[in-house]
Design a protein around this motif. Structure first.
Motif, PDB file in Angstrom:
ATOM      1  N   CYS A 184     105.259  45.575 -49.192  1.00 54.52           N
ATOM      2  CA  CYS A 184     106.454  45.281 -49.112  1.00 54.52           C
ATOM      3  C   CYS A 184     106.315  44.061 -47.782  1.00 54.52           C
ATOM      4  O   CYS A 184     106.862  44.384 -47.368  1.00 54.52           O
ATOM      5  CB  CYS A 184     108.402  45.916 -48.669  1.00 54.52           C
ATOM      6  SG  CYS A 184     108.562  46.976 -50.627  1.00 54.52           S
ATOM      7  N   PRO A 189     105.669  37.318 -53.484  1.00 54.10           N
ATOM      8  CA  PRO A 189     106.668  37.579 -53.792  1.00 54.10           C
ATOM      9  C   PRO A 189     107.648  38.425 -54.582  1.00 54.10           C
ATOM     10  O   PRO A 189     109.011  38.854 -54.765  1.00 54.10           O
ATOM     11  CB  PRO A 189     106.459  36.692 -55.373  1.00 54.10           C
ATOM     12  CG  PRO A 189     104.962  37.100 -55.373  1.00 54.10           C
ATOM     13  CD  PRO A 189     104.442  37.374 -54.014  1.00 54.10           C
ATOM     14  N   ARG A 190     106.676  39.619 -54.429  1.00 54.99           N
ATOM     15  CA  ARG A 190     107.278  41.366 -54.912  1.00 54.99           C
ATOM     16  C   ARG A 190     106.820  41.944 -54.006  1.00 54.99           C
ATOM     17  O   ARG A 190     105.552  41.624 -54.051  1.00 54.99           O
ATOM     18  CB  ARG A 190     107.519  41.105 -56.815  1.00 54.99           C
ATOM     19  CG  ARG A 190     106.688  41.559 -57.415  1.00 54.99           C
ATOM     20  CD  ARG A 190     106.118  41.631 -58.415  1.00 54.99           C
ATOM     21  NE  ARG A 190     107.377  40.735 -59.079  1.00 54.99           N
ATOM     22  CZ  ARG A 190     107.196  38.975 -59.883  1.00 54.99           C
ATOM     23  NH1 ARG A 190     105.307  38.841 -59.324  1.00 54.99           N
ATOM     24  NH2 ARG A 190     107.610  38.165 -60.020  1.00 54.99           N
ATOM     25  N   CYS A 191     107.011  43.063 -54.275  1.00 48.10           N
ATOM     26  CA  CYS A 191     106.281  44.277 -53.398  1.00 48.10           C
ATOM     27  C   CYS A 191     104.542  44.398 -54.287  1.00 48.10           C
ATOM     28  O   CYS A 191     105.299  45.374 -55.596  1.00 48.10           O
ATOM     29  CB  CYS A 191     106.530  45.519 -53.063  1.00 48.10           C
ATOM     30  SG  CYS A 191     108.485  45.233 -52.531  1.00 48.10           S
ATOM     31  N   ASP A 192     103.462  44.790 -53.525  1.00 49.43           N
ATOM     32  CA  ASP A 192     102.442  44.434 -54.195  1.00 49.43           C
ATOM     33  C   ASP A 192     101.336  46.060 -53.854  1.00 49.43           C
ATOM     34  O   ASP A 192     101.700  46.937 -53.298  1.00 49.43           O
ATOM     35  CB  ASP A 192     101.478  44.145 -53.349  1.00 49.43           C
ATOM     36  CG  ASP A 192     100.038  44.097 -54.411  1.00 49.43           C
ATOM     37  OD1 ASP A 192     100.048  45.167 -55.029  1.00 49.43           O
ATOM     38  OD2 ASP A 192      99.289  43.486 -53.894  1.00 49.43           O
ATOM     39  N   GLN A 236     113.569  46.442 -49.554  1.00 48.74           N
ATOM     40  CA  GLN A 236     113.352  45.892 -51.141  1.00 48.74           C
ATOM     41  C   GLN A 236     115.392  46.243 -50.727  1.00 48.74           C
ATOM     42  O   GLN A 236     115.535  47.210 -50.447  1.00 48.74           O
ATOM     43  CB  GLN A 236     112.778  47.551 -52.162  1.00 48.74           C
ATOM     44  CG  GLN A 236     111.701  47.196 -52.531  1.00 48.74           C
ATOM     45  CD  GLN A 236     111.231  47.196 -53.643  1.00 48.74           C
ATOM     46  OE1 GLN A 236     111.795  47.761 -54.824  1.00 48.74           O
ATOM     47  NE2 GLN A 236     110.191  48.969 -53.443  1.00 48.74           N
ATOM     48  N   ARG A 240     117.119  47.850 -56.111  1.00 45.36           N
ATOM     49  CA  ARG A 240     115.799  48.143 -56.801  1.00 45.36           C
ATOM     50  C   ARG A 240     115.007  49.603 -55.685  1.00 45.36           C
ATOM     51  O   ARG A 240     114.693  49.772 -55.990  1.00 45.36           O
ATOM     52  CB  ARG A 240     114.949  46.997 -56.012  1.00 45.36           C
ATOM     53  CG  ARG A 240     115.450  45.898 -56.890  1.00 45.36           C
ATOM     54  CD  ARG A 240     114.264  45.070 -56.785  1.00 45.36           C
ATOM     55  NE  ARG A 240     113.726  45.254 -56.698  1.00 45.36           N
ATOM     56  CZ  ARG A 240     111.612  44.904 -57.220  1.00 45.36           C
ATOM     57  NH1 ARG A 240     111.699  43.392 -56.375  1.00 45.36           N
ATOM     58  NH2 ARG A 240     110.514  45.108 -57.628  1.00 45.36           N
ATOM     59  N   THR A 243     113.058  52.266 -58.140  1.00 44.90           N
ATOM     60  CA  THR A 243     111.857  52.112 -58.005  1.00 44.90           C
ATOM     61  C   THR A 243     111.255  52.037 -56.961  1.00 44.90           C
ATOM     62  O   THR A 243     110.057  51.893 -57.031  1.00 44.90           O
ATOM     63  CB  THR A 243     111.573  50.559 -59.317  1.00 44.90           C
ATOM     64  OG1 THR A 243     112.089  50.077 -57.786  1.00 44.90           O
ATOM     65  CG2 THR A 243     112.326  50.268 -59.677  1.00 44.90           C
ATOM     66  N   SER A 244     111.886  52.567 -55.943  1.00 41.29           N
ATOM     67  CA  SER A 244     111.022  52.427 -55.103  1.00 41.29           C
ATOM     68  C   SER A 244     111.407  53.752 -54.808  1.00 41.29           C
ATOM     69  O   SER A 244     110.228  53.982 -53.013  1.00 41.29           O
ATOM     70  CB  SER A 244     111.010  51.717 -53.768  1.00 41.29           C
ATOM     71  OG  SER A 244     112.968  52.078 -52.923  1.00 41.29           O
TER      72      SER A 244
END
Length: 297
Positions: A184, A189-192, A236, A240, A243-244
């Motif tokens: 993150c 644009p979002r966590c890879d 995050q 969210r 999902t983490s």
């Protein structure tokens, strides 16, 4: 104590960020036991093991006065952080734990640097593999059942990480290897989460089998730590969090890794200890993994 920082620099004792890691169970614990580790500042002023409130049962210990505060269901991972070989300072640190039944093992080094000029360019992390091997061998010979662990330094980029010509079981005799992959970042644009898979593949390519790998899950952000592109790490949003957490979703696609760990560094402004919304997520993960069968190593 200073562990699991998202940089090659270690500046004093760490205080305030968090990571989330998992790895496989040790021989010293029951085959049905999962251990959950929370590095840095584990003990409150009254001596209580604070991370127990979030389901953690493996303590970050730097002295016998701390290990004596643990409950029978809790174990200790002792910080060493020297890589000077088996000298008097190393023996002074590890010998007092030789007969402790509540010892899990020793955290030998965070980000050890094997490069030729490390003693000049990165002296606090310079680490000859022979020194690391000597320390691991002494522990295995003199404290049977105790595990040794290091957290590897990525020698390349997050796009194409590499641990080639660093440390692996054959040249270090270390038991467990941490992978500090932080997905993150402000530049994304979002966590890879593909970063996790790339780190794992790189470790396997370097000769480290999956049953020895400790993946680190990021639950910190903000502060002064810089990424390789000059950005910073981000947390995050609360909505969210499911999902983490590995318990909320098979995010990292590593179903055999069932040992969560949480750590801390002082240069982040947002971390699990400061954000109450993280606690249910961590608690759910520790409870979920505790109910599953551990690999008997």
């Amino acid at each position: 104590m200073q562990r699991f920082c998202p940089t090659l620099q270690r500046l004093g004792r760490l205080t305030a960020i968090a990571l989330f890691l998992t790895f496989l169970g040790p021989a010293v614990a029951s085959a049905e036991t999962k251990l959950h580790y929370a590095p840095n500042h584990n003990f409150a002023l009254d001596g209580a093991f604070s991370p127990a409130s979030a389901g953690f049962n493996l303590a970050d210990v730097s002295g016998l006065h701390e290990i004596k505060r643990l409950k029978p269901s809790e174990l200790a991972l002792v910080w060493v952080g020297r890589c000077g070989g088996v000298d008097k300072d190393f023996l002074r640190i590890v010998r007092p734990y030789a007969r402790r039944r509540d010892l899990f093992g020793f955290f030998l080094m965070d980000d050890p640097d094997p490069r030729l000029f490390a003693e000049i360019r990165n002296p606090s992390h310079a680490c000859a593999s022979g020194n690391l091997r000597a320390e691991a061998d002494w522990i295995h010979d003199n404290i049977p059942g105790a595990k040794t662990i290091i957290v590897l330094m990525n020698m390349a980029t997050t796009v194409q990480p590499s641990f080639i010509n660093t440390y692996e079981p054959a040249n270090s005799h270390v038991d467990l290897f941490g992978l500090a992959a932080y997905p993150c970042r402000s530049s994304l644009p979002r966590c890879d989460y593909g970063i996790i898979d790339r780190y794992v593949a790189a470790a396997v390519d370097a000769g480290i089998s999956r049953d020895r790998i400790v993946p680190i899950y990021q639950t910190f952000g903000g502060g002064d730590w810089k990424t390789e592109t000059g950005g910073h790490y981000v947390c995050q949003p609360y909505n969210r969090l499911p999902t983490s957490c590995p318990a909320g979703a098979s995010l990292f696609q590593l179903p055999k890794w069932t040992w969560p760990i949480v750590g801390a560094c002082k240069k982040a402004t947002s971390h699990w200890r400061q954000r109450p919304a993280f606690r249910p997520c961590l608690r759910a993960t520790t409870e979920a993994t505790a109910s599953s069968k551990a690999l008997n190593r």
